[in-house]
Design a protein around this motif. Structure first.
Motif, PDB file in Angstrom:
ATOM      1  N   UNK A 152      33.342  49.530  44.320  1.00 49.29           N
ATOM      2  CA  UNK A 152      34.031  48.903  43.188  1.00 49.29           C
ATOM      3  C   UNK A 152      34.945  49.893  42.471  1.00 49.29           C
ATOM      4  N   UNK A 153      34.497  51.162  42.401  1.00 50.32           N
ATOM      5  CA  UNK A 153      35.289  52.178  41.700  1.00 50.32           C
ATOM      6  C   UNK A 153      36.579  52.519  42.435  1.00 50.32           C
ATOM      7  N   UNK A 154      36.643  52.180  43.734  1.00 46.51           N
ATOM      8  CA  UNK A 154      37.818  52.508  44.536  1.00 46.51           C
ATOM      9  C   UNK A 154      38.878  51.406  44.479  1.00 46.51           C
ATOM     10  N   UNK A 155      38.508  50.267  43.901  1.00 43.31           N
ATOM     11  CA  UNK A 155      39.473  49.173  43.785  1.00 43.31           C
ATOM     12  C   UNK A 155      40.464  49.464  42.653  1.00 43.31           C
ATOM     13  N   UNK A 156      41.716  49.115  42.873  1.00 43.53           N
ATOM     14  CA  UNK A 156      42.758  49.381  41.888  1.00 43.53           C
ATOM     15  C   UNK A 156      42.970  48.169  40.988  1.00 43.53           C
ATOM     16  N   UNK A 157      43.553  48.419  39.842  1.00 46.12           N
ATOM     17  CA  UNK A 157      43.931  47.327  38.949  1.00 46.12           C
ATOM     18  C   UNK A 157      45.155  46.597  39.504  1.00 46.12           C
ATOM     19  N   UNK A 158      45.200  45.308  39.286  1.00 45.32           N
ATOM     20  CA  UNK A 158      46.354  44.516  39.723  1.00 45.32           C
ATOM     21  C   UNK A 158      47.516  44.785  38.773  1.00 45.32           C
ATOM     22  N   UNK A 159      48.660  45.081  39.336  1.00 44.24           N
ATOM     23  CA  UNK A 159      49.801  45.465  38.503  1.00 44.24           C
ATOM     24  C   UNK A 159      50.332  44.302  37.676  1.00 44.24           C
ATOM     25  N   UNK A 160      50.343  43.109  38.242  1.00 44.83           N
ATOM     26  CA  UNK A 160      50.838  41.922  37.516  1.00 44.83           C
ATOM     27  C   UNK A 160      49.800  40.812  37.643  1.00 44.83           C
ATOM     28  N   UNK A 161      48.735  40.855  36.820  1.00 40.29           N
ATOM     29  CA  UNK A 161      47.629  39.905  37.006  1.00 40.29           C
ATOM     30  C   UNK A 161      47.986  38.448  36.754  1.00 40.29           C
ATOM     31  N   UNK A 162      48.872  38.170  35.779  1.00 43.70           N
ATOM     32  CA  UNK A 162      49.217  36.777  35.499  1.00 43.70           C
ATOM     33  C   UNK A 162      47.966  35.959  35.237  1.00 43.70           C
ATOM     34  N   UNK A 163      47.807  34.868  36.015  1.00 46.51           N
ATOM     35  CA  UNK A 163      46.630  34.015  35.848  1.00 46.51           C
ATOM     36  C   UNK A 163      45.554  34.360  36.881  1.00 46.51           C
ATOM     37  N   UNK A 164      45.534  35.601  37.329  1.00 47.50           N
ATOM     38  CA  UNK A 164      44.610  36.031  38.386  1.00 47.50           C
ATOM     39  C   UNK A 164      43.162  35.705  38.038  1.00 47.50           C
ATOM     40  N   UNK A 165      42.718  36.037  36.818  1.00 42.18           N
ATOM     41  CA  UNK A 165      41.320  35.837  36.451  1.00 42.18           C
ATOM     42  C   UNK A 165      40.924  34.366  36.498  1.00 42.18           C
ATOM     43  N   UNK A 166      41.821  33.493  36.055  1.00 38.00           N
ATOM     44  CA  UNK A 166      41.526  32.057  36.091  1.00 38.00           C
ATOM     45  C   UNK A 166      41.406  31.557  37.531  1.00 38.00           C
ATOM     46  N   UNK A 167      42.309  32.039  38.391  1.00 31.41           N
ATOM     47  CA  UNK A 167      42.281  31.610  39.797  1.00 31.41           C
ATOM     48  C   UNK A 167      41.026  32.138  40.484  1.00 31.41           C
ATOM     49  N   UNK A 168      40.669  33.408  40.188  1.00 29.31           N
ATOM     50  CA  UNK A 168      39.456  33.991  40.774  1.00 29.31           C
ATOM     51  C   UNK A 168      38.219  33.210  40.339  1.00 29.31           C
ATOM     52  N   UNK A 169      38.130  32.877  39.062  1.00 32.78           N
ATOM     53  CA  UNK A 169      36.991  32.102  38.555  1.00 32.78           C
ATOM     54  C   UNK A 169      36.905  30.752  39.248  1.00 32.78           C
ATOM     55  N   UNK A 170      38.046  30.104  39.416  1.00 29.28           N
ATOM     56  CA  UNK A 170      38.094  28.812  40.103  1.00 29.28           C
ATOM     57  C   UNK A 170      37.560  28.937  41.531  1.00 29.28           C
ATOM     58  N   UNK A 171      38.008  29.974  42.260  1.00 27.68           N
ATOM     59  CA  UNK A 171      37.580  30.174  43.645  1.00 27.68           C
ATOM     60  C   UNK A 171      36.075  30.432  43.721  1.00 27.68           C
TER      61      UNK A 171
END
Length: 643
Positions: free
Chosen positions: A141-160
């Protein structure tokens, strides 16, 4: 023909290479419990364990899940193996074989789990399918990078993740769900969830919901994340990481999302202009302030934690909120400063901790609380809502707890009588769950070190929340104990190994929890119990009553009116288990939460408490003198309690 043969040979080599990679999957995380009482070389327990682990590969490979046990009295062993729902029989068998061998090499304890990306193996001296949820975070998990332009990423991830969790808990016979969804034109989120098949669909969904909350906390707006637990696992990535295909899910868009490209361009340009003006103004402002306002920046595990992660309030706003720190708004006095009630400009009521200017620990405490609470979110922990530093003023702003702290109710006979046993039992449960989160479920392994009734606050619904993390210590992933020359905390709640040797661990907090439980039951202070006709401490008295079979005489009569005798005896039993002399004999907080949630879990006989604290010369926590271990030992009267 030659070209065909060469092509076939290359394909075969490539296939063998891919198989070789998959046969040796990645080790994600290993959990070894602190208990090692039954685990000794060539013991019956070890021999039973080896037998049961040898049976797992062949029995698991056919169906992908296998649960078994060898019931041999005190040397019983339970074991479970789970393969990811998309792997082949051969890969499953090889992964379980490797995991079964590795778990013997890595752990010499009564309970252990090893997680690979393709399988997991666990064993225990008890039926682990009944254990409470405790999420783990692999190093990946520590090796994963932050998304540069998240937009509605969190909402889409929650939906999935919610969609595939429903499939796993309600539809799939394998309790396995996977899927994908696009969150922009170029990128796709791939998700996977799975439960062990010895739990019900509803328990599977509850486990996944808890894991998804942890996933949101650890990996929000990142390119991937994984949360592991005994009964369920969840994972997402921005690449196709599982061996199955599915039709992409369609994230529902509202009509408000269908903007024209021209409108989007205008909004982006306007936003960029506003941001540029704000940033420029902020730079000028802070340069003018030059040292008047000091920003706290602390590196913790490679991350920068700053006060800007919370609303940053200036001194004028805080003084207005507290009526210039008026005495009428004073809520209490702590070791590091005074707490005031305040009302922010938006009408929100808060508690403002004003750290003492003379305290040698003041700034360190502030840094510690900012580091910790920036990363901690739990129903049973007090939430930090803001901070402020200006000149010599160091201020922390918390959510207001209208019912103050637990000590106001435990040790006040009038207030105590207002609460029934159910409320007290809920408070005990809440403290236990808050500690379990700190010790096992949070992103960090945290030892509180100063757990006492005054550091347990109560909200308007009498929900208990642990507060005051100024003395807390963060442990590394595989660290179980530490030693310090500077013992800090409160006499009467300190574990003996900490007070005498400076050695602390999660079991130090367990000891403090046990003292609080006994204080709740009796209505008496452990330290204030000194020199009575019954015994010289509450712990000594509780032990004496237990040995004589008179544990109900320990309990405050006002509690007996609203509780059942078996439940009150069980809580006394738990309290005495927590204050045993040897830290290894004390239960973990996951054990305690499981015990509080079930009246069928068998409890071992407690051993006698270690010592009592007699006449003390209190050490001022805000003093400029660093208390030494010798001062503390001189202040202790150590004695054995009769067996």
């Amino acid at each position: 023909m030659g070209n065909y043969a060469l092509s076939a040979l290359l394909s075969l080599i490539l296939s063998l290479f891919m198989c070789f990679i998959e046969v040796f999957p990645n080790l994600l995380y290993t959990f070894c419990s602190d208990n090692s009482n039954n685990y000794t070389s060539n013991s019956t327990f070890e021999n039973n364990l080896k037998r049961i682990l040898e049976s797992l590969p062949s029995n698991t490979s056919g169906t992908g899940f296998y649960s078994t046990s060898i019931r041999d009295g005190a040397d019983q062993v339970y074991a479970r193996a789970l393969c990811r729902g998309d792997v082949t029989t051969m890969l499953c068998q090889n992964c379980i074989k490797n995991a079964s061998q590795e778990i013997l090499n890595l752990c010499k304890t009564e309970e252990a789990i090893v997680w690979y990306d393709l399988c997991q193996v666990q064993y225990s001296f008890q039926n682990s399918s009944l254990m409470v949820y405790t999420g783990k975070y692999p190093y990946s998990n520590n090796q994963e990078k932050n998304i540069s332009h998240p937009g509605n990423f969190d909402d889409v991830l929650t939906f999935l993740m919610n969609s595939i969790s429903t499939d796993a808990a309600s539809v799939s016979k394998l309790m396995f769900g996977f899927g994908e969804v696009k969150f922009n034109k170029k990128e796709t989120i791939y998700g996977l969830v799975q439960c062990t098949r010895d739990i019900s669909g509803s328990n599977c969904r509850n486990c996944l919901d808890s894991a998804l909350k942890d996933l949101h906390g650890c990996c929000n707006s990142r390119t991937g994340g994984t949360v592991l637990s005994r009964n369920c696992n969840v994972r997402f990535q921005l690449y196709h990481f599982y061996n199955a295909s599915s039709s992409p899910l369609i994230y529902p868009l509202s009509t408000g999302d269908k903007w024209s490209s021209g409108m989007i361009t205008v909004v982006i340009c306007a936003t960029a202009l506003v941001l540029a003006l704000l940033i420029g103004s902020s730079v000028v402002y802070y340069r003018r302030k030059k040292g008047t306002q000091n920003e706290v920046i602390i590196t913790q595990e490679g991350e920068l934690v700053t006060c800007q992660e919370f609303p940053f309030l200036n001194l004028a706003t805080i003084m207005a909120a507290t009526d210039n720190f008026s005495e009428s708004n004073r809520l209490g006095q702590g070791g590091f400063g005074t707490v005031y009630k305040g009302v922010l400009p938006n009408g929100k009521e808060v508690a403002v901790k004003r750290l003492s200017r003379r305290s040698w620990q003041g700034l360190e405490e502030l840094k510690n609380e900012v580091i910790l609470i920036a990363k901690l979110q739990h129903r049973n922990l007090v939430r930090l809502v803001g901070c402020g530093i200006e000149g010599e003023e160091k201020l922390l702003i918390y959510e207001l707890m209208p019912n103050k702290s637990l000590d106001f109710f435990i040790f006040d006979s009038e207030k105590r009588s207002q609460l029934d046993w159910k409320t007290w039992y809920d408070i005990i449960n809440a403290i236990a769950r808050g500690l379990l989160y700190l010790h096992e479920d949070s992103r960090l392994k945290i030892i509180h070190r100063d757990l006492k009734p005054s550091n347990v606050l109560l909200d308007q619904d009498m929900v208990a929340k642990i507060s005051d993390f100024g003395m807390a210590r963060i442990f590394c992933e595989n660290q179980n104990s530490a030693n310090t020359k500077r013992v800090v905390g409160t006499f009467g709640y300190m574990a003996p190994e900490y007070a005498m040797e400076g050695l602390f661990s999660v079991k130090s907090d367990v000891f403090s929890f046990g003292v609080i439980v006994l204080e709740i039951l009796s209505g008496k202070k452990n330290s204030g119990f000194c020199q009575t006709e019954h015994a010289q401490t509450l712990l000594a008295y509780a032990w004496r009553m237990w040995k004589e079979g008179k544990e109900l005489e320990l309990v405050d009569p006002c509690l007996m009116e609203s509780c059942s005798n078996p439940e009150i005896k069980r809580c006394t039993h738990i309290g005495l288990l927590c204050v045993q002399e040897d830290p290894a004999d004390r239960p973990t907080m996951s054990d305690i939460v499981a015990i509080l949630g079930s009246d069928t879990v068998a409890l071992p006989e407690p051993k006698r408490p270690a010592f009592y604290v007699g006449r003390l010369n209190p050490i001022d926590q805000s003093s400029t003198t660093d208390p030494s271990i010798n001062q503390i030992i001189d202040a202790l009267i150590v004695t054995s309690i009769p067996p």
